[in-house]
Structure formats: C-alpha cells, structure tokens
Design a protein around this motif. Structure first.
Motif: not given
Length: 147
Positions: A32-48
C-alpha cells in the motif's frame, strides 16, 4: 504523491479497491502506497541505481527486538559477510528530521552495529558514519557507493 529530493525513478503501481499500491523490488510484492512508503521506495531505488548496492544485500521492514520491545527498521544494507553496512530510517515528508529521529536510529544501531546511518523524510537526507571507539557519529555529504 509529493515530488521528493531524489533522482527521478520509474515505479510500478496498481490500483485495487480504491487503494494504490507500489511495487517493492526487495520484498517482490505490491505494498500500500503510504507517504512513508513513497520515501522508502525512492530510497531503495537510490541505493540500487545511484549507489550500486545489489538488491540481494538490501532488506526492508524487518522486526528487531530492542530492550524487550519489538521495533521495525525501514531499510538495512548488509555487507557481503552478513554484517550490517547501512541502516536507513525513512519518515513521511510531513515529519521533520530532528534529534528524536536520530535517537531512534541510534537506538536501533546499539543492536545492529551498522557502519553508516541514513535518515530521510524524502526532502532532507542526513548521512552519518559511526565512530564506535569514541561513541559518536560524524555527518557526511552522502553514503559511500557500493564497492
């Protein structure tokens, strides 16, 4: 969702029962896309994509026990030997990153012993390198790339 202070990434979304979900490449499922999940998914792709960390070394949303309390970390990046390289604490853009946020990640790190800490609300990112000998952390401009 709000634009974040990360490079532009492509995400997979799905809409079900009037709820939008985003695909998490680490958990390999839609969440589920919550505001914190939006940040987390950006961060995951940033790391990768930006820092070069392999997906196989990244873990998301796992439980840990600290002082008999169950807590969840947002993102952990492991070293190839299984020790923890980076802990990332993600917050919604509405939450300002302050001393309380750092206290939270520092508390987690008493158990996890990561070399680096990252705290982000998607707009502001803070990076630290641990100095275990002197029991403090030093702020950095960014976390290191994967070597």
């Amino acid at each position: 969702m709000q634009a974040l202070n990360f490079p532009k990434f492509s995400f997979r979304f799905k809409n079900s029962e009037n709820k939008v979900s985003i695909f998490d490449p680490i958990r390999k499922k839609f969440v589920i896309l919550q505001p914190e999940e939006w940040v987390r998914q950006h961060c995951v792709l940033y790391l990768i994509k930006e820092k070069g960390y392999p997906k196989s070394l990244i873990n998301v949303e796992k439980e840990l026990t600290i002082n008999a309390l169950k807590k969840r970390y947002d993102i952990v990046v492991f070293n190839p030997d299984g020790s923890i390289h980076i802990i990332v604490e993600c917050k919604s853009t509405k939450i300002s990153v302050d001393q309380t946020t750092f206290d939270q990640i520092a508390q987690y790190n008493l158990t996890l012993n990561a070399s680096y800490l990252m705290v982000t609300n998607g707009l502001n990112h803070y990076y630290c390198q641990m100095d275990f000998e002197n029991e403090r952390y030093q702020f950095l401009k960014d976390i290191p790339d994967y070597k």
